[in-house]
Design a protein around this motif. Structure first.
Motif, PDB file in Angstrom:
ATOM      1  N   TRP A   6      36.738  18.797   8.510  1.00 54.39           N
ATOM      2  CA  TRP A   6      35.947  19.674   7.190  1.00 54.39           C
ATOM      3  C   TRP A   6      35.426  18.439   6.338  1.00 54.39           C
ATOM      4  O   TRP A   6      34.207  18.464   5.650  1.00 54.39           O
ATOM      5  N   ASN A   7      36.294  17.131   5.976  1.00 54.05           N
ATOM      6  CA  ASN A   7      35.676  16.420   5.078  1.00 54.05           C
ATOM      7  C   ASN A   7      34.750  15.520   5.861  1.00 54.05           C
ATOM      8  O   ASN A   7      33.677  15.330   5.202  1.00 54.05           O
ATOM      9  N   PHE A   8      34.794  15.263   7.236  1.00 52.27           N
ATOM     10  CA  PHE A   8      33.676  14.942   8.149  1.00 52.27           C
ATOM     11  C   PHE A   8      32.443  15.548   7.864  1.00 52.27           C
ATOM     12  O   PHE A   8      31.190  15.005   7.707  1.00 52.27           O
ATOM     13  N   CYS A   9      32.413  16.910   7.845  1.00 59.21           N
ATOM     14  CA  CYS A   9      31.365  17.907   7.842  1.00 59.21           C
ATOM     15  C   CYS A   9      30.640  17.633   6.421  1.00 59.21           C
ATOM     16  O   CYS A   9      29.533  17.444   6.189  1.00 59.21           O
ATOM     17  N   GLN A  10      31.642  17.767   5.421  1.00 63.04           N
ATOM     18  CA  GLN A  10      31.091  17.653   4.020  1.00 63.04           C
ATOM     19  C   GLN A  10      30.693  16.294   3.642  1.00 63.04           C
ATOM     20  O   GLN A  10      29.828  16.485   2.709  1.00 63.04           O
ATOM     21  N   LEU A  11      30.885  15.283   4.423  1.00 66.59           N
ATOM     22  CA  LEU A  11      30.441  14.102   4.083  1.00 66.59           C
ATOM     23  C   LEU A  11      29.180  13.685   4.904  1.00 66.59           C
ATOM     24  O   LEU A  11      28.637  12.592   4.786  1.00 66.59           O
ATOM     25  N   GLY A  12      29.001  14.627   5.635  1.00 71.98           N
ATOM     26  CA  GLY A  12      27.509  14.405   6.521  1.00 71.98           C
ATOM     27  C   GLY A  12      27.651  13.309   7.900  1.00 71.98           C
ATOM     28  O   GLY A  12      26.796  12.746   8.097  1.00 71.98           O
ATOM     29  N   GLY A  13      29.045  13.313   8.272  1.00 74.61           N
ATOM     30  CA  GLY A  13      29.352  12.809   9.599  1.00 74.61           C
ATOM     31  C   GLY A  13      28.147  12.654  10.566  1.00 74.61           C
ATOM     32  O   GLY A  13      27.703  13.528  10.803  1.00 74.61           O
ATOM     33  N   VAL A  14      27.791  11.496  11.088  1.00 78.58           N
ATOM     34  CA  VAL A  14      26.849  11.395  12.283  1.00 78.58           C
ATOM     35  C   VAL A  14      27.430  11.205  13.438  1.00 78.58           C
ATOM     36  O   VAL A  14      26.660  11.202  14.496  1.00 78.58           O
ATOM     37  N   TRP A  15      28.756  10.598  13.657  1.00 73.27           N
ATOM     38  CA  TRP A  15      29.141  10.253  15.201  1.00 73.27           C
ATOM     39  C   TRP A  15      30.522  10.869  15.254  1.00 73.27           C
ATOM     40  O   TRP A  15      31.136  10.569  14.493  1.00 73.27           O
ATOM     41  N   PRO A  16      30.789  11.650  16.148  1.00 71.04           N
ATOM     42  CA  PRO A  16      29.951  12.242  17.387  1.00 71.04           C
ATOM     43  C   PRO A  16      28.705  13.103  16.759  1.00 71.04           C
ATOM     44  O   PRO A  16      29.100  13.823  15.658  1.00 71.04           O
ATOM     45  N   GLU A  17      27.765  13.103  17.489  1.00 74.83           N
ATOM     46  CA  GLU A  17      26.584  14.017  16.953  1.00 74.83           C
ATOM     47  C   GLU A  17      27.005  15.774  16.990  1.00 74.83           C
ATOM     48  O   GLU A  17      28.084  15.891  17.531  1.00 74.83           O
ATOM     49  N   LYS A  18      26.331  16.192  16.382  1.00 74.27           N
ATOM     50  CA  LYS A  18      26.802  17.778  16.114  1.00 74.27           C
ATOM     51  C   LYS A  18      27.059  18.457  17.411  1.00 74.27           C
ATOM     52  O   LYS A  18      27.939  19.121  17.418  1.00 74.27           O
ATOM     53  N   GLU A  19      26.278  18.400  18.252  1.00 73.69           N
ATOM     54  CA  GLU A  19      26.081  19.233  19.337  1.00 73.69           C
ATOM     55  C   GLU A  19      27.275  19.019  20.346  1.00 73.69           C
ATOM     56  O   GLU A  19      28.048  19.938  20.901  1.00 73.69           O
ATOM     57  N   GLU A  20      27.775  17.525  20.355  1.00 74.30           N
ATOM     58  CA  GLU A  20      28.773  17.063  21.163  1.00 74.30           C
ATOM     59  C   GLU A  20      30.251  17.769  20.388  1.00 74.30           C
ATOM     60  O   GLU A  20      30.979  18.191  20.907  1.00 74.30           O
ATOM     61  N   LEU A  21      30.156  17.665  19.055  1.00 76.59           N
ATOM     62  CA  LEU A  21      31.350  17.995  18.161  1.00 76.59           C
ATOM     63  C   LEU A  21      31.722  19.501  18.387  1.00 76.59           C
ATOM     64  O   LEU A  21      32.758  19.777  18.554  1.00 76.59           O
TER      65      LEU A  21
END
Length: 78
Positions: A6-21
């Protein structure tokens, strides 16, 4: 070691890409025993993939439904 999903999402993580994740979440192998608390903040992302933590506290909820809800939350947030 890793980062809370959830922290990764809130911080706008880019890798792995959304579809892969999101695919990894939907394909995540559920534990044999009812976890009961599958939510984005109970996953840790590591170099080896996703790790489900916490749970088994009888919060309730069906694991497959909660896993799909988690995928939807991540998809909507990233």
């Amino acid at each position: 070691p890793g980062i809370n999903l959830w922290n990764f999402c809130q911080l706008g993580g880019v890798w792995p890409e959304k579809e892969e994740l999101v695919g990894k979440i939907r394909g995540f192998p559920l534990p044999e025993a009812q976890h009961g608390d599958i939510v984005p903040w109970n996953f840790v992302m590591t170099a080896r993939g996703l790790k489900l933590v916490d749970g088994f506290e009888e919060w309730g909820g069906e694991d497959r439904e909660n896993l799909e809800r988690t995928a939807q939350m991540v998809e909507a947030t990233l």
